[in-house]
Design an enzyme around this catalytic site. Structure first.
Site, mmCIF file in Angstrom:
data_model
loop_
_atom_site.group_PDB
_atom_site.id
_atom_site.type_symbol
_atom_site.label_atom_id
_atom_site.label_comp_id
_atom_site.label_asym_id
_atom_site.label_seq_id
_atom_site.Cartn_x
_atom_site.Cartn_y
_atom_site.Cartn_z
ATOM 1 N N ASP A 181 -1.911 7.840 3.982
ATOM 2 C CA ASP A 181 -1.460 6.484 4.331
ATOM 3 C C ASP A 181 -2.064 6.119 5.691
ATOM 4 O O ASP A 181 -2.418 7.009 6.471
ATOM 5 C CB ASP A 181 0.073 6.456 4.407
ATOM 6 C CG ASP A 181 0.621 5.026 4.335
ATOM 7 O OD1 ASP A 181 -0.171 4.077 4.152
ATOM 8 O OD2 ASP A 181 1.850 4.860 4.449
ATOM 9 N N GLU A 182 -2.198 4.829 5.969
ATOM 10 C CA GLU A 182 -2.702 4.349 7.259
ATOM 11 C C GLU A 182 -4.046 4.998 7.612
ATOM 12 O O GLU A 182 -4.266 5.434 8.747
ATOM 13 C CB GLU A 182 -1.698 4.650 8.390
ATOM 14 C CG GLU A 182 -0.274 4.210 8.101
ATOM 15 C CD GLU A 182 0.061 2.834 8.640
ATOM 16 O OE1 GLU A 182 -0.860 2.127 9.106
ATOM 17 O OE2 GLU A 182 1.244 2.457 8.559
ATOM 18 N N LYS A 213 0.838 -1.205 0.000
ATOM 19 C CA LYS A 213 0.000 0.000 0.000
ATOM 20 C C LYS A 213 0.872 1.254 0.000
ATOM 21 O O LYS A 213 0.667 2.166 -0.796
ATOM 22 C CB LYS A 213 -0.912 0.024 1.237
ATOM 23 C CG LYS A 213 -1.935 -1.081 1.278
ATOM 24 C CD LYS A 213 -2.845 -0.961 2.493
ATOM 25 C CE LYS A 213 -2.111 -1.136 3.814
ATOM 26 N NZ LYS A 213 -1.523 -2.466 4.010
ATOM 27 N N THR A 214 1.822 1.282 0.930
ATOM 28 C CA THR A 214 2.661 2.471 1.037
ATOM 29 C C THR A 214 3.493 2.642 -0.231
ATOM 30 O O THR A 214 3.659 3.750 -0.739
ATOM 31 C CB THR A 214 3.553 2.368 2.283
ATOM 32 O OG1 THR A 214 2.709 2.205 3.423
ATOM 33 C CG2 THR A 214 4.402 3.608 2.464
ATOM 34 N N ARG A 252 5.058 -7.472 10.864
ATOM 35 C CA ARG A 252 6.270 -6.680 10.646
ATOM 36 C C ARG A 252 7.412 -7.575 10.178
ATOM 37 O O ARG A 252 8.422 -7.116 9.677
ATOM 38 C CB ARG A 252 6.737 -5.961 11.938
ATOM 39 C CG ARG A 252 5.811 -4.924 12.541
ATOM 40 C CD ARG A 252 5.319 -3.936 11.568
ATOM 41 N NE ARG A 252 4.025 -4.340 11.039
ATOM 42 C CZ ARG A 252 3.516 -3.885 9.891
ATOM 43 N NH1 ARG A 252 4.182 -3.033 9.154
ATOM 44 N NH2 ARG A 252 2.354 -4.317 9.456
ATOM 45 N N GLN A 262 -5.595 -3.548 10.755
ATOM 46 C CA GLN A 262 -4.488 -2.915 11.482
ATOM 47 C C GLN A 262 -4.930 -1.648 12.202
ATOM 48 O O GLN A 262 -4.100 -0.808 12.562
ATOM 49 C CB GLN A 262 -3.353 -2.563 10.520
ATOM 50 C CG GLN A 262 -2.662 -3.779 9.939
ATOM 51 C CD GLN A 262 -1.464 -3.375 9.094
ATOM 52 O OE1 GLN A 262 -0.450 -2.922 9.613
ATOM 53 N NE2 GLN A 262 -1.586 -3.528 7.793
HETATM 54 N N1 ATP Z 1 4.981 -5.261 -6.540
HETATM 55 C C1 ATP Z 1 5.953 -5.451 -5.651
HETATM 56 N N2 ATP Z 1 7.038 -6.189 -5.977
HETATM 57 C C2 ATP Z 1 8.042 -6.387 -5.087
HETATM 58 N N3 ATP Z 1 8.043 -5.911 -3.836
HETATM 59 C C3 ATP Z 1 6.996 -5.168 -3.443
HETATM 60 C C4 ATP Z 1 5.900 -4.903 -4.334
HETATM 61 N N4 ATP Z 1 5.014 -4.144 -3.648
HETATM 62 C C5 ATP Z 1 5.521 -3.955 -2.418
HETATM 63 N N5 ATP Z 1 6.717 -4.552 -2.285
HETATM 64 C C6 ATP Z 1 7.556 -4.602 -1.056
HETATM 65 O O1 ATP Z 1 6.810 -5.263 -0.050
HETATM 66 C C7 ATP Z 1 7.069 -4.693 1.222
HETATM 67 C C8 ATP Z 1 5.775 -4.201 1.848
HETATM 68 O O2 ATP Z 1 5.303 -3.053 1.130
HETATM 69 P P1 ATP Z 1 4.603 -1.839 1.879
HETATM 70 O O3 ATP Z 1 5.380 -1.456 3.089
HETATM 71 O O4 ATP Z 1 4.303 -0.821 0.863
HETATM 72 O O5 ATP Z 1 3.264 -2.570 2.334
HETATM 73 P P2 ATP Z 1 2.037 -1.966 3.135
HETATM 74 O O6 ATP Z 1 0.829 -2.547 2.530
HETATM 75 O O7 ATP Z 1 2.141 -0.507 3.194
HETATM 76 O O8 ATP Z 1 2.276 -2.622 4.570
HETATM 77 P P3 ATP Z 1 1.669 -2.143 5.993
HETATM 78 O O9 ATP Z 1 0.241 -2.566 5.982
HETATM 79 O O10 ATP Z 1 2.462 -2.895 6.989
HETATM 80 O O11 ATP Z 1 1.834 -0.677 6.057
HETATM 81 C C9 ATP Z 1 8.067 -3.593 1.006
HETATM 82 O O12 ATP Z 1 9.366 -4.087 1.232
HETATM 83 C C10 ATP Z 1 7.870 -3.250 -0.466
HETATM 84 O O13 ATP Z 1 9.023 -2.694 -1.040
HETATM 85 MG MG MG Z 2 2.286 0.829 4.824
#
Ligand code: ATP
Ligand code: MG
Length: 694
Positions: free
Chosen positions: A208-209, A31-32, A587, A239
């Protein structure tokens, strides 16, 4: 822009440049990352960079996002406003506060949590109330809830404190964190012209969040975004962990109603290996009140099994974790790849002790924060007072530090005089009728502040501000007389220089304008923002690490009454605790180690707690690899210096010792009982081999 490194759903979200979009997806699904790429892609598609406002939850997250955008598209990436809600509002108020039509001026002071509690304590005292009954921690929490709309009533005496507290803030041109949001909202609501201007300025908003926004924050988003409706939110209902602070998952329902967004679901997890995800999926499926029952899946393979470890006591548990960290590090992990997470702050202390013994570098969040250390606040108070002489709160902090024979009675007199005549305490110094030595002491204090101000306006290099405040005020001299402790405090103050240095690069304007921005940033900062680059184990509550990821995560003190906490009893509270656990588990990228102790010393007595229900919820039945981490020692390898296992060595501080283990990275030395076993990086200068006679 190349959209490499994104999957189809992510690309869909990134490419939706206009209109409202909601990305609702589980932990680690990118997402981030999607939000960040979207900012870059917008700029790449000629959307004006400074028309973009992105809000994140921590300053650290904001900084990382900025860096990422710059990586993707170059220096244009500096232009969008990427910040926390609080920083955004602080900035907004510097420009717009006059619209309050109140006594506030643009040089208002931001009070951090500690300052605010101090004001509450003073107020309680002034009202002759019992400070135990009207405890400042509790009151601060209540006041905060009133201010962000969670409570609408206080008991009679509390109300009196509340009113007086707010009056004090107003008279002293200062605000607490909640005020920043509330006043911003108030101005936007009541001033059509200001609202118009900001709606035009920030045509694109990203959040975000989103699951942790409270009602005030949602109203801000709604006001700013309602004209163009280009609002992009990402979040994960599983979350949502700030219910106790008024974060309101209803906001998502409101968002659907108010913005009618396109909804994008991400279901691929890129963070964790499958054993960790299965534990996370199992755990959260026990919550009955869920918005979706999505399962996380990943292509990263099974990975190591989740480890569950029980120890006799809290102390044993801490030592278990310390040893396990050593072994992970021998196996190729860096300290910064590792986090030790728990439910509540008090748990951290015992790990500190174990890590000190094992020479494991760590940073503990939520201990005494760097920014709330006395010496740091004193320095900043001097600087603030030099800039803004009406700042009574800063003045009171340092008027007699170092000691200048200005006693409490004098300070109270000054304060009363200033209040009656509607002037600052600083101005009152010249007008109040105090004689003799005290008068001289006050005058020379005033002189110090004047000289400091003159110097600050003239310096070229902003880091000199710190030296000036140290030297001109006698503070350095005071620390010198304090010996070793003074040395530590002196070193802490030196750390401030890097903050001034960075601020000088980031901000534009006169010295005074730059410093004011830097001071604002600092008021809103936490330790999380500080020791970023250092290779240290992160020791923190789960709340403090949301959004972050680590190769190895220890979740410790997984015990009933600790986690879930004994203050959470109701069904909804337990479900929120379970979401906290879910955030913790997710995490971890490669390794997850859960531990609990049979005995724990807490609240001044020994407790016997059963394992947390959340461990059972994770359904780790198939797990047979329990002792894996601890027993899998890595064999000693290539030697880089002339020190070998069995050699005697000398260390300046620990004295004589014997090398008991060594590999490429780590040399382990047993010293006398007093110091025990210490770890060094192999080749470390501090170890001198003692030549054997034969
Ligand atoms: N399409 C992709 N290909 C490879 N790696 C990815 C891809 N999308 C995300 N990632 C990697 O996966 C990990 C998680 O991504 P991110 O932190 O954006 O997730 P999130 O959904 O924001 O998580 P959270 O809910 O914990 O905030 C990061 O290391 C990111 O670089
Ligand atoms: Mg995130």
């Amino acid at each position: 822009m190349q959209l490499k490194g994104l999957n189809d759903h992510q690309i869909q979200a990134v490419k939706a440049l206009e209109g409202a979009v909601a990305v609702i997806a589980g932990a680690g699904s990118g997402k981030t990352r999607t939000l960040t790429y979207r900012i870059a892609n917008m700029i790449d598609n000629n959307i004006f960079p400074s028309s973009i406002l992105a809000v994140t939850f921590t300053n650290k997250a904001a900084r990382e996002m900025k860096e990422r955008v710059v990586d993707l598209i170059g220096p244009q990436g500096f232009a969008p406003m990427i910040s926390t809600f609080h920083s955004f509002c602080a900035r907004f108020l510097r420009d717009e506060i006059e619209h309050l039509g109140d006594t506030y001026t643009r040089h208002y002071l931001i009070l951090d949590e500690d300052d605010a509690k101090q004001v509450i304590r003073d107020t309680v005292k002034e009202l002759n109330l019992d400070p135990n009954r009207y405890n400042s921690n509790r009151l601060k929490d209540y006041f905060s809830k009133v201010k962000n709309g969670q409570y609408d009533s206080l008991e009679y005496e509390e109300e009196k404190v509340f009113i007086k507290y707010n009056e004090y803030l107003k008279v002293n041109n200062s605000m607490d964190f909640d005020d920043l949001l509330n006043y911003t909202l108030k101005i936007l609501k009541e001033n059509k012209a200001v609202l118009d201007m900001f709606q035009e300025r920030y045509k694109y908003i990203l959040v975000d969040e989103f699951q942790d926004t409270n009602i005030i924050q949602y109203e801000l988003i709604l006001l700013l975004g309602s004209k163009y409706k280009n609002v992009f939110i990402v979040g994960d209902p599983d979350q949502s962990i700030y219910g106790f602070r008024g974060a309101n998952y209803e906001n998502y329902t409101f968002f659907l109603r108010d913005f009618k967004p396109q909804i994008i679901v991400l279901d691929q997890n890129y963070r964790s290996s499958m054993h960790i995800l299965t534990a996370a999926n199992n755990l959260i499926s026990n919550n009955r009140n869920r918005k979706t029952d999505k399962l996380l899946k990943s292509d990263l393979g099974d990975g190591p099994l989740v480890i569950k470890e029980v120890r006799e006591s809290d102390k044993d548990e801490a030592y278990f974790v310390a040893r396990a960290i050593e072994i992970l590090v021998h196996g190729g992990y860096q300290f910064k790849d590792i986090a030790v997470l728990y439910r509540s702050n008090a748990i951290g202390r015992i790990f500190e002790e174990a890590f000190l013994r094992y020479n494991i570098p760590y940073i503990i969040y939520g201990g005494i924060s760097f920014f709330s250390r006395k010496e740091i606040k004193d320095m900043l108070s001097y600087i603030r007072l030099a800039l803004f002489e009406h700042d009574n709160i800063s003045l009171k902090r340092i008027i007699n530090t170092p000691r200048r024979k200005i006693g409490q009675t004098t300070i109270s007199k000054l304060e009363a005089y200033a209040a009656i005549h509607h002037i600052s305490m600083y101005e009152a110094i010249d007008r109040i009728n105090i004689g003799g030595q005290t008068r001289e002491a006050l005058q020379s204090f005033k002189k110090i502040i004047q000289v400091l101000r003159d110097e600050i306006t003239q310096i070229y290099d902003l880091t000199q501000v710190v030296d000036l405040a140290l030297q001109l005020t006698g503070y350095e001299e005071m620390l010198r007389l304090e010996g070793n402790e003074g040395k530590d405090r002196y070193d802490n103050i030196q750390e401030l220089k890097s903050i001034f240095y960075n601020g000088a690069v980031d901000y534009k304007g006169t010295n005074l304008e730059k410093i004011e921005q830097i001071l604002d940033d600092m008021a809103l900062k936490t330790d999380l923002d500080l020791e970023d680059d250092k290779n240290t184990v992160k020791v923190a509550t789960i709340h403090q690490v949301k959004g972050l990821e680590f190769k190895a995560v220890f979740m410790v003190a997984m015990e009933e009454t600790v986690f879930p906490s004994d203050i959470s009893g109701s069904f909804t509270e337990i479900e929120e605790e379970r979401r906290v656990a879910y955030v913790g588990v997710t995490r971890a990228k490669e390794r997850l180690i859960l531990s609990h102790a049979k005995q724990r010393f807490r609240y001044g007595q020994t407790q016997y707690n059963s394992p947390s229900r959340f461990i059972e919820d994770m359904d780790l039945e198939k797990n047979k690899e329990k002792r894996l981490v601890v027993e899998q020692e890595v064999a000693p390898e290539v030697v880089q210096d002339d020190i070998h296992v069995g050699d005697s060595v000398l260390h300046e501080k620990y004295g004589k010792g014997v090398v008991v283990m060594k590999n490429d990275e780590i040399t382990r030395v047993a010293f006398s009982i007093e110091f025990g076993i210490k770890l060094f990086t192999t080749g470390h200068q501090a170890l001198k081999k003692i030549k054997s006679e034969n």
